[in-house]
Motif scaffolding. Structure first.
Motif, PDB file in Angstrom:
ATOM      1  N   UNK D  50     -15.904   0.463  -4.965  1.00  0.00           N
ATOM      2  CA  UNK D  50     -14.872   0.199  -3.897  1.00  0.00           C
ATOM      3  C   UNK D  50     -13.786   1.177  -3.451  1.00  0.00           C
ATOM      4  N   UNK D  51     -13.786   2.070  -4.626  1.00  0.00           N
ATOM      5  CA  UNK D  51     -12.609   3.013  -4.418  1.00  0.00           C
ATOM      6  C   UNK D  51     -12.872   4.650  -4.239  1.00  0.00           C
ATOM      7  N   UNK D  52     -14.511   4.538  -3.928  1.00  0.00           N
ATOM      8  CA  UNK D  52     -14.826   6.035  -3.984  1.00  0.00           C
ATOM      9  C   UNK D  52     -15.651   6.146  -2.535  1.00  0.00           C
ATOM     10  N   UNK D  53     -14.937   6.777  -1.614  1.00  0.00           N
ATOM     11  CA  UNK D  53     -15.541   7.037  -0.429  1.00  0.00           C
ATOM     12  C   UNK D  53     -16.386   8.239  -0.284  1.00  0.00           C
ATOM     13  N   UNK D  55     -18.767  10.472   3.159  1.00  0.00           N
ATOM     14  CA  UNK D  55     -19.029  10.213   4.397  1.00  0.00           C
ATOM     15  C   UNK D  55     -18.487   9.210   5.066  1.00  0.00           C
ATOM     16  N   UNK D  56     -17.314   8.711   4.794  1.00  0.00           N
ATOM     17  CA  UNK D  56     -16.573   7.687   5.562  1.00  0.00           C
ATOM     18  C   UNK D  56     -16.857   6.263   5.206  1.00  0.00           C
ATOM     19  N   UNK D  57     -17.911   6.072   4.221  1.00  0.00           N
ATOM     20  CA  UNK D  57     -18.333   4.739   3.399  1.00  0.00           C
ATOM     21  C   UNK D  57     -17.891   4.547   2.150  1.00  0.00           C
ATOM     22  N   UNK D  58     -17.695   3.291   1.785  1.00  0.00           N
ATOM     23  CA  UNK D  58     -17.395   3.073   0.325  1.00  0.00           C
ATOM     24  C   UNK D  58     -18.740   3.174  -0.525  1.00  0.00           C
ATOM     25  N   UNK D  59     -18.581   3.892  -1.711  1.00  0.00           N
ATOM     26  CA  UNK D  59     -19.934   3.899  -2.323  1.00  0.00           C
ATOM     27  C   UNK D  59     -20.596   2.576  -2.807  1.00  0.00           C
ATOM     28  N   UNK D  60     -19.900   1.437  -2.747  1.00  0.00           N
ATOM     29  CA  UNK D  60     -20.462   0.141  -3.020  1.00  0.00           C
ATOM     30  C   UNK D  60     -21.144  -0.308  -1.894  1.00  0.00           C
TER      31      UNK D  60
END
Lengths: 72, 72, 72, 72, 72, 72
Positions: D50-53, D55-60
């Motif tokens: 949830x904490x790594x974005x 291209x503008x999206x959360x990795x989750x």
């Protein structure tokens, strides 16, 4: 405008020790650089022993071998 | 090739707020610097209140005193 | 108490662009997290092209090959 | 005096993989820069999805869409 | 195994002040955490005034307005 | 999504050495974590000798005393 990050291994650092680090670093910067303490932020980051490497070894392995980071 | 680290105190930041931060920062960098968003990484790091010092005090102590970081 | 670090390649970022990044990130955090902007610090760090690696290559080499980070 | 920080998404990195990263980075620096490994520290920081974005999206969110970071 | 990063605005910090910061932080950590100073690294990073934002403004603009970070 | 920061003292690191570090770290992460190298960024940050403290001393002072960080 100082910002300070302190990274230490997670080995039982107490709340009181953290307070001493925060107070001590802020006082040091206020004294040495004459900075307004309201502009000084200090962040402490504890790092798990598996995640800190020294001389190519995980600190967790070093601790298992009885090697500490204590002052002698 | 931008990389952005956002450090905030851990005080109930929601998944939706994190998404807004990630989206907002990436859009800002795309607009201002004309960067391909596929090269932009944003990392959010929440910091416990005991671990963030301001003006020489732990944030946890400031909160106990009723001092917040809220916008007035 | 937010602190934000923005790392970008050093490729002619202007003073005005930096101001837009600082203003934009601070406004975003104020809006999303309701933080007092007087507690928000933003640091921009420009990185030389020889010092930023992507996919195993120095960015300076990528640029010599005509590969940019521009939005398409 | 090198210090290396490795940030990766928290997706089941094992203790053995961490040891390989620490050993590999330290050996690399010793070989390339001829540095005494006793002066090289490596810190691994795992970041929640949830904490790594990117291209503008959360990795989750990306993972929920079946988009991984795996090598093809 | 502590590592400390001190970020300050580039406003004439002298070599002697840097030495005092390095010595002071190392002593503090040695005293509070009982760490071997040979495992403590301190890095000072000076940041140009255009690159440090506070409350949404570049520090260079604040200084032009006569606003300093000095202790009162 | 790995991001790696390598901090070293500024002591004549060549462009070729930087390339070897970037290539080596990216390959290591690709091999150990099976990550797509197009998602791996590596940033090298050289630090002036006056700005890196070790055991409470500036590295510039240690170098003047003939103490190096070379592997023996």
């Amino acid at each position: 405008m100082p910002y300070v990050k302190i990274e230490v291994t997670r080995e039982g650092v107490t709340r009181k020790q953290k307070q001493e680090l925060i107070k001590g670093v802020t006082d040091l910067i206020t004294t040495v650089l004459n900075k307004d303490p309201h502009l000084t932020h200090v962040v402490i980051q504890e790092v798990n022993l598996d995640d800190w490497g020294y001389a190519g070894e995980q600190t967790s392995v070093l601790r298992e071998q009885g090697i500490t980071a204590d002052r002698h």
